[in-house]
Design a protein around this motif. Structure first.
Motif, short mmCIF file in Angstrom:
data_model
loop_
_atom_site.label_atom_id
_atom_site.label_comp_id
_atom_site.label_asym_id
_atom_site.label_seq_id
_atom_site.Cartn_x
_atom_site.Cartn_y
_atom_site.Cartn_z
N SER A 42 6.25 -17.56 -0.01
CA SER A 42 5.25 -17.80 -1.05
C SER A 42 5.53 -17.01 -2.32
CB SER A 42 3.85 -17.46 -0.53
OG SER A 42 3.77 -16.07 -0.24
N ARG A 43 6.27 -15.89 -2.20
CA ARG A 43 6.58 -15.06 -3.36
C ARG A 43 7.40 -15.83 -4.40
NH1 ARG A 43 6.59 -9.69 -4.72
NH2 ARG A 43 5.78 -9.10 -2.71
N VAL A 44 8.10 -16.88 -3.97
CA VAL A 44 8.92 -17.67 -4.88
C VAL A 44 8.04 -18.30 -5.96
CG1 VAL A 44 10.45 -19.68 -5.07
CG2 VAL A 44 10.71 -18.08 -3.17
N VAL A 45 6.84 -18.70 -5.62
CA VAL A 45 5.98 -19.38 -6.59
C VAL A 45 4.75 -18.56 -7.00
CG1 VAL A 45 6.68 -21.69 -5.91
CG2 VAL A 45 4.78 -20.59 -4.72
N PHE A 46 4.50 -17.42 -6.35
CA PHE A 46 3.33 -16.63 -6.68
C PHE A 46 3.61 -15.15 -6.39
CE2 PHE A 46 -0.35 -14.28 -5.12
CZ PHE A 46 -1.20 -14.39 -6.20
N GLN A 47 3.20 -14.28 -7.30
CA GLN A 47 3.28 -12.84 -7.07
C GLN A 47 1.92 -12.23 -7.39
OE1 GLN A 47 5.74 -14.02 -9.70
NE2 GLN A 47 6.53 -14.91 -7.83
N ALA A 48 1.56 -11.24 -6.62
CA ALA A 48 0.32 -10.51 -6.89
C ALA A 48 0.49 -9.72 -8.19
CB ALA A 48 0.01 -9.56 -5.74
N GLU A 49 -0.62 -9.32 -8.76
CA GLU A 49 -0.59 -8.53 -9.99
C GLU A 49 0.23 -7.26 -9.77
OE1 GLU A 49 -3.80 -6.46 -13.03
OE2 GLU A 49 -4.47 -8.02 -11.66
N ASP A 50 1.04 -6.90 -10.76
CA ASP A 50 1.90 -5.71 -10.73
C ASP A 50 3.06 -5.82 -9.75
OD1 ASP A 50 0.39 -4.42 -12.71
OD2 ASP A 50 -0.97 -3.57 -11.21
N GLU A 51 3.31 -7.00 -9.20
CA GLU A 51 4.45 -7.19 -8.34
C GLU A 51 5.43 -8.16 -9.00
OE1 GLU A 51 3.47 -8.10 -4.29
OE2 GLU A 51 2.63 -6.12 -3.99
N ARG A 52 6.66 -8.20 -8.48
CA ARG A 52 7.69 -9.08 -9.02
C ARG A 52 8.17 -10.03 -7.93
NH1 ARG A 52 12.42 -6.85 -12.62
NH2 ARG A 52 13.47 -7.48 -10.73
N ASN A 53 8.81 -11.08 -8.39
CA ASN A 53 9.46 -12.02 -7.51
C ASN A 53 10.70 -11.33 -6.93
OD1 ASN A 53 10.56 -14.43 -6.42
ND2 ASN A 53 9.57 -15.60 -8.02
N TYR A 54 11.53 -12.08 -6.21
CA TYR A 54 12.79 -11.54 -5.70
C TYR A 54 13.69 -11.16 -6.85
CZ TYR A 54 11.10 -13.11 -1.25
OH TYR A 54 10.33 -13.25 -0.14
N ASN A 112 14.98 -8.70 -1.65
CA ASN A 112 14.14 -7.58 -2.03
C ASN A 112 13.34 -7.92 -3.28
OD1 ASN A 112 15.65 -6.40 -0.02
ND2 ASN A 112 15.88 -4.47 -1.08
N ALA A 113 12.17 -7.31 -3.38
CA ALA A 113 11.29 -7.55 -4.52
C ALA A 113 10.51 -6.29 -4.83
CB ALA A 113 10.32 -8.69 -4.19
N LYS A 114 9.88 -6.27 -6.01
CA LYS A 114 9.04 -5.13 -6.39
C LYS A 114 7.64 -5.37 -5.85
CE LYS A 114 7.12 -2.70 -10.39
NZ LYS A 114 5.71 -2.86 -10.05
N THR A 115 7.14 -4.41 -5.09
CA THR A 115 5.76 -4.46 -4.63
C THR A 115 5.01 -3.31 -5.30
OG1 THR A 115 6.07 -2.98 -2.72
CG2 THR A 115 6.54 -5.33 -2.38
N THR A 116 3.73 -3.24 -5.09
CA THR A 116 2.96 -2.15 -5.70
C THR A 116 3.31 -0.80 -5.09
OG1 THR A 116 1.13 -2.56 -4.18
CG2 THR A 116 1.01 -3.61 -6.36
N ARG A 117 3.91 -0.81 -3.90
CA ARG A 117 4.25 0.45 -3.23
C ARG A 117 5.72 0.81 -3.33
NH1 ARG A 117 0.93 0.15 2.44
NH2 ARG A 117 -1.10 -0.20 1.53
N GLU A 166 3.76 -1.27 7.72
CA GLU A 166 3.51 -1.86 6.41
C GLU A 166 4.70 -1.62 5.49
OE1 GLU A 166 -0.15 -0.78 4.59
OE2 GLU A 166 -1.31 -1.03 6.42
N SER A 167 4.66 -2.27 4.34
CA SER A 167 5.69 -2.10 3.33
C SER A 167 5.76 -0.63 2.93
CB SER A 167 5.33 -2.95 2.10
OG SER A 167 6.27 -2.76 1.09
N GLY A 168 6.97 -0.10 2.90
CA GLY A 168 7.16 1.30 2.51
C GLY A 168 6.92 2.29 3.63
#
Length: 179
Positions: free
Chosen positions: A145-157, A106-111, A62-64
């Protein structure tokens, strides 16, 4: 599928990946020592030399989870036992990624604030004496999909935020960016 190693990312540096540990695992049979990424790398290296067949190590998680770090350790092992660590520092050459590649992939994820959203396929070439002679790294974007949508507390690239922050610079005029 062959050997499976489950590793846990402790999120801190541990003294279990140094040169002395590499040399301890080099030449050992699988199972003679504690489970370790170096044991997996040694087994692949030995089978490559003995059977003269390509080998693969799949690093998944998984991520991280520490996939990139595990891949670096495996390459450090190959560079050391293959006699190329001090000569060419192949690990650094293979894994060196430009800030531009990191910004794009790279992007900001919750982890993880700087999580690689790339999948990586690293191919290491060896000569007839089993010394590393080169490597290729192919990357592929995991989350279009991250280009057009990010989960809450996450960032795009990261690149999008960097471009927007620089939109007022004269050299960006032709890119059509605006505040």
């Amino acid at each position: 599928s062959g050997i499976v190693l489950v590793a846990i990312n402790p999120y801190e540096q541990l003294p279990i990946y140094g040169q002395d540990v590499i040399y301890a695992y080099s030449g050992q049979n699988m199972g003679d020592m504690d489970p370790h990424i170096f044991a997996v790398a040694e087994e692949a290296y030995k089978q490559m030399a003995r059977d003269e067949k390509n080998q693969s190590i799949i690093v998944s998680g998984e991520s991280g989870a520490g996939k990139t770090v595990s891949a670096k350790y495996a390459m450090r092992f190959f560079a050391t036992v293959g006699g190329s660590a001090s000569e060419t520092n192949i690990e650094a050459k293979v894994l060196a990624s430009s800030p531009i590649m990191e910004a794009i992939g790279n992007a900001k994820t919750t982890r993880n604030d700087n999580s690689s959203r790339f999948g990586k396929y690293i191919e290491i070439g060896f000569d007839k004496r089993y010394h590393i002679i080169g490597a290729n790294m192919r990357t592929y974007l995991l989350e279009k999909s991250r280009v057009v949508f990010q989960a809450e507390d996450e960032r795009n690239y990261h690149i999008f935020y960097q471009l927007c922050a620089s939109a007022s610079l004269p050299e960006f005029k032709d890119l059509g960016l605006s505040k």
